[in-house]
Enzyme design. Structure first.
Site, PDB file in Angstrom:
ATOM      1  N   ARG A  18       0.813  -1.218   0.000  1.00 28.38           N
ATOM      2  CA  ARG A  18       0.000   0.000   0.000  1.00 28.38           C
ATOM      3  C   ARG A  18       0.850   1.275   0.000  1.00 28.38           C
ATOM      4  O   ARG A  18       0.333   2.360  -0.244  1.00 28.38           O
ATOM      5  CB  ARG A  18      -0.954  -0.003   1.203  1.00 28.38           C
ATOM      6  CG  ARG A  18      -2.192  -0.852   0.977  1.00 28.38           C
ATOM      7  CD  ARG A  18      -3.116  -0.834   2.161  1.00 28.38           C
ATOM      8  NE  ARG A  18      -2.675  -1.737   3.207  1.00 28.38           N
ATOM      9  CZ  ARG A  18      -3.264  -1.843   4.404  1.00 28.38           C
ATOM     10  NH1 ARG A  18      -4.289  -1.063   4.705  1.00 28.38           N
ATOM     11  NH2 ARG A  18      -2.802  -2.696   5.300  1.00 28.38           N
ATOM     12  N   LYS A  25       8.972  -0.793   2.692  1.00 28.87           N
ATOM     13  CA  LYS A  25       8.199   0.042   3.612  1.00 28.87           C
ATOM     14  C   LYS A  25       8.999   0.475   4.829  1.00 28.87           C
ATOM     15  O   LYS A  25       8.971   1.651   5.226  1.00 28.87           O
ATOM     16  CB  LYS A  25       6.941  -0.695   4.066  1.00 28.87           C
ATOM     17  CG  LYS A  25       6.109   0.108   5.063  1.00 28.87           C
ATOM     18  CD  LYS A  25       4.815  -0.580   5.420  1.00 28.87           C
ATOM     19  CE  LYS A  25       5.014  -1.746   6.351  1.00 28.87           C
ATOM     20  NZ  LYS A  25       3.727  -2.253   6.886  1.00 28.87           N
ATOM     21  N   ARG A 338      27.362  24.878   1.949  1.00 31.18           N
ATOM     22  CA  ARG A 338      27.540  23.484   1.576  1.00 31.18           C
ATOM     23  C   ARG A 338      28.570  22.815   2.479  1.00 31.18           C
ATOM     24  O   ARG A 338      29.216  23.454   3.307  1.00 31.18           O
ATOM     25  CB  ARG A 338      27.956  23.400   0.105  1.00 31.18           C
ATOM     26  CG  ARG A 338      26.859  23.874  -0.854  1.00 31.18           C
ATOM     27  CD  ARG A 338      27.375  24.171  -2.236  1.00 31.18           C
ATOM     28  NE  ARG A 338      28.012  23.012  -2.850  1.00 31.18           N
ATOM     29  CZ  ARG A 338      28.693  23.061  -3.978  1.00 31.18           C
ATOM     30  NH1 ARG A 338      28.843  24.224  -4.620  1.00 31.18           N
ATOM     31  NH2 ARG A 338      29.245  21.970  -4.475  1.00 31.18           N
ATOM     32  N   ASN A 382      37.696  40.939   4.950  1.00 36.08           N
ATOM     33  CA  ASN A 382      36.465  41.433   4.330  1.00 36.08           C
ATOM     34  C   ASN A 382      36.468  41.061   2.851  1.00 36.08           C
ATOM     35  O   ASN A 382      37.389  41.422   2.113  1.00 36.08           O
ATOM     36  CB  ASN A 382      36.338  42.949   4.460  1.00 36.08           C
ATOM     37  CG  ASN A 382      34.988  43.447   3.957  1.00 36.08           C
ATOM     38  OD1 ASN A 382      34.019  43.478   4.698  1.00 36.08           O
ATOM     39  ND2 ASN A 382      34.934  43.839   2.687  1.00 36.08           N
ATOM     40  N   TYR A 392      37.363  26.089  -9.849  1.00 37.78           N
ATOM     41  CA  TYR A 392      37.268  24.934 -10.753  1.00 37.78           C
ATOM     42  C   TYR A 392      37.750  25.322 -12.148  1.00 37.78           C
ATOM     43  O   TYR A 392      37.276  26.303 -12.732  1.00 37.78           O
ATOM     44  CB  TYR A 392      35.817  24.460 -10.798  1.00 37.78           C
ATOM     45  CG  TYR A 392      35.558  23.221 -11.619  1.00 37.78           C
ATOM     46  CD1 TYR A 392      36.334  22.081 -11.464  1.00 37.78           C
ATOM     47  CD2 TYR A 392      34.501  23.186 -12.522  1.00 37.78           C
ATOM     48  CE1 TYR A 392      36.079  20.943 -12.201  1.00 37.78           C
ATOM     49  CE2 TYR A 392      34.229  22.052 -13.264  1.00 37.78           C
ATOM     50  CZ  TYR A 392      35.031  20.926 -13.100  1.00 37.78           C
ATOM     51  OH  TYR A 392      34.774  19.792 -13.838  1.00 37.78           O
TER      52      TYR A 392
END
Length: 487
Positions: A18, A25, A338, A382, A392
């Site tokens: 179900r 489940k 992240r 700062n 990258y």
């Protein structure tokens, strides 16, 4: 002190059709744990000599999950789902001969607590029962097996709803399917089970009848907390149980000294820890191993997973995963932290800033509209608005190091790998590709050159051209007026 059970058996072999899911489940989650994870956690706190989970449908996935979250727990395989009695047989076949109490519970009853299991064992032993069943009284017991008691209060039988007569249907005490057995009674009863029933299955409830027939008392513990007997059969029930569990979690934290402004929109996993005087504003989700220090303020509209927030910090409209936020630091709004982000004490990550594997020192600021990835930033730095740490190169990620009290001007690009020494400056709009020495100013931009008449020649007839013409006309008039006044 409650006697430690000889074993706890968690039945988790069912398919759960179900749920309409490719995920077994018992691996569906609520409040930071899978359904079976909740069951195992409750059982582990009893400190049983043996704890085994019976797996069947999706057994490889379920067994791998259990090995990950509870490495000391064993699993038994039920190759075919031939009933609850058969499932317990499969479990006992993997265990040594037991003496004492055996508890049987389920992998889809997430609100069942250790305290309730402990009370079940205590009553089982106090009454000298051969078997004891956990029951509850429902206003509407439709669909449940009914508990039939004798004048002595003992359980004389469990009658399934479909087999009950009118008098039995009026009974509102129901069977939860959670039991404490004397190991010898359980073993003997299982050996006598047959499939001579409508479903052709081995029913664990029949063991209670054998026990009573053998002269052993069968008792019951009635819980006044019906939620602890509720199982999950579909996603509607999953959501309802999650809502109730979250209500209990938020209530517990509020009683422990946490201000939760709107519990209805606040979701907290069971694995989260909160200090005193923390304030949680509406729309907050706290997941995984998140820890919030004393007096910190979280939200509104923030999601933190596996994130540590120091005392007195403030986090507003932020999404953070695997980050560390120092004491009295501020984050947000609309920030994305992240994994590997570490913000020092009194530091700042401001609006529309994304960080990844960024160590930002004490009192340093990344106030707005910046990306900082694979970088180590010293104290008192700062970072001007619109600064990009270009980490990258299309193949590899590279590191950037920024020394203490360095100032990076707005709209700069730091092309990694690059190192800015302590006490250096980067002029606004620079693209920095090489190291600076202490006290140096890095200027990496072309000198401005203004080309007269460019708009008139290249964009004639545009609104810009018209604006320029009007401005030139005004300027000509102003110059003429000034010249006339000088004569």
């Amino acid at each position: 002190m409650t006697q430690r059970p000889a074993a706890v058996v968690v039945l988790a072999a069912g398919e759960g059709t179900r749920m309409k899911s490719s995920t077994p489940k018992v691996l569906h989650e609520l409040a930071g744990r899978t359904l079976v994870g909740h069951a195992v956690a409750a059982a582990q706190s009893l400190e049983p000599d043996h704890l085994t989970v019976v797996v069947g449908h999706g057994r490889d996935q379920v067994a791998a999950h259990i090995a990950d979250v509870a490495p000391t727990v064993t699993t038994a395989v039920q190759e075919e789902q031939l009933g609850t009695g058969h499932a317990v047989q499969c479990a006992l076949e993997t265990l040594p001969e037991l003496t004492g109490v055996v508890v049987v519970t389920y992998g889809d009853v997430p609100l069942l607590s250790t305290d309730t299991l402990r009370a079940l064992i205590e009553q089982h032993l106090a009454d000298g029962n051969g078997a004891t069943v956990l029951t509850a009284e429902l206003d509407d017991p439709s669909g449940y097996g009914r508990i039939v008691r004798g004048d002595d209060g003992a359980v004389h039988g469990i009658v399934e709803h479909k087999d009950a007569d009118d008098a039995t249907l009026r009974i509102n005490e129901i069977n939860s399917g959670i039991y404490a057995f004397d190991a010898e009674v359980l073993r003997a009863g299982l050996s006598r089970l047959t499939t001579d029933n409508a479903q052709g299955e081995l029913y664990l409830t029949d063991v209670l009848g054998f026990a009573r027939g053998d002269g052993r008392r069968v008792g019951a513990l009635v819980t006044d907390d019906v939620w602890q007997t509720e199982g999950v059969n579909d996603r509607v029930q999953l959501a309802a149980l999650h809502r109730e569990l979250n209500r209990r979690i938020t209530t517990r934290w509020m009683r422990a000294g946490v201000t939760i402004v709107d519990p209805a929109t606040t979701w907290i996993d069971v694995t989260v820890t909160l200090g005193r005087d923390v304030t949680v504003r509406p729309g907050v989700q706290l997941h995984g191993a998140t820890s919030i220090g004393e007096g910190a303020q979280i939200g509104p509209d923030s999601t933190l997973r596996d994130t540590t927030v120091g005392p007195g910090a403030e986090v507003v409209r932020t999404h953070a995963i695997g980050a560390e936020i120092g004491a009295r630091a501020t984050v947000g709004p609309f920030s994305y932290l992240r994994a590997g982000t570490r913000l020092g004490e009194k530091g700042k990550i401001g609006g529309f800033v994304e960080t990844k594997k960024a160590e930002i020192g004490e009192g340093s600021k990344v106030p707005h509209l910046s990306y900082v990835g694979d970088a180590t930033i010293g104290d008192g730095v700062n970072i001007g608005a619109g600064t990009i740490v270009a980490n990258y190169d299309g193949v590899d990620k590279h590191q950037t190091t920024i020394g203490d009290h360095t100032f990076v001007g707005s709209d700069s690009v730091l092309v990694a790998p690059v190192e800015l020494a302590d006490g250096s400056y980067v002029a606004a709009g620079s693209t920095v590709t090489s190291r600076t020495e202490p006290g140096e100013l890095a200027v990496a931009r072309a000198r401005q050159r203004n080309i007269p008449g460019w708009v008139e020649r290249k964009r004639p007839g545009t609104a810009t051209d018209e604006a320029a013409r009007r401005a030139n006309a005004r300027q000509t008039k102003d110059d003429a007026r000034v010249e006339g006044s000088d004569q």
